[in-house]
Design an enzyme around this catalytic site. Structure first.
Site, PDB file in Angstrom:
ATOM      1  N   CYS A  29      42.159  41.142  24.267  1.00  9.77           N
ATOM      2  CA  CYS A  29      41.244  40.211  23.597  1.00  9.77           C
ATOM      3  C   CYS A  29      39.789  40.560  23.901  1.00  9.77           C
ATOM      4  O   CYS A  29      39.344  40.429  25.044  1.00  9.77           O
ATOM      5  CB  CYS A  29      41.588  38.797  24.053  1.00  9.77           C
ATOM      6  SG  CYS A  29      40.405  37.546  23.537  1.00  9.77           S
ATOM      7  N   CYS A  53      37.688  37.786  25.454  1.00 12.73           N
ATOM      8  CA  CYS A  53      38.098  37.566  26.854  1.00 12.73           C
ATOM      9  C   CYS A  53      37.380  38.554  27.769  1.00 12.73           C
ATOM     10  O   CYS A  53      36.933  38.202  28.861  1.00 12.73           O
ATOM     11  CB  CYS A  53      39.606  37.743  27.012  1.00 12.73           C
ATOM     12  SG  CYS A  53      40.596  36.545  26.089  1.00 12.73           S
TER      13      CYS A  53
END
Length: 131
Positions: free
Chosen positions: A55, A58
């Protein structure tokens, strides 16, 4: 700001790096239970970051999260890889990553979905002011 919703993970992808911070990586349910019990005993608010190695948002928020763990030692900062702990993450109804849960005495007091740095900073600062 952003969040990720589902993607297959490749084995080559590295773990998210929380260098320089005081972020505890949760590797299993027992580890989670131990850290929650420790936080409750010490009267610490827990900030749990459910994220994924693949991600992008993230990865972007990880250094911010690590820095916050240094700035706010009165909190316990945890991170959980949703792909490594799929069943556990599912029990928290994670629909996008990153998702941050704020827990006091084991109970959820707030939640943030997405890598929204200003909002994350605002929520953590507000909890620090109220603690």
């Amino acid at each position: 700001m952003g969040s990720c919703v589902g993607k297959e993970r490749s084995d080559e992808e590295d773990k998210i790096d929380f260098k320089g911070g005081n972020v505890h990586v949760i590797s299993n349910k027992e580890n989670w239970d131990h850290k929650i019990a420790e936080a409750n005993k010490d009267g610490k608010i827990v900030i749990a970051n459910f994220s994924a190695a693949w991600c992008g948002p993230c990865r972007v928020i990880a250094p911010v999260y690590a820095e916050m763990s240094q700035t706010y030692p009165q909190f316990m900062f945890l991170t959980i890889d949703v792909d490594e702990l799929m069943d556990f993450s599912s029990s928290w109804d994670i629909r996008a990553t990153p998702t941050f849960f704020f827990l006091k005495n084991g109970e959820q007091v707030d939640k943030l979905v997405g890598a929204n740095k200003p909002e994350l900073e605002k929520k953590v600062a507000a909890l620090a002011d109220s603690a």
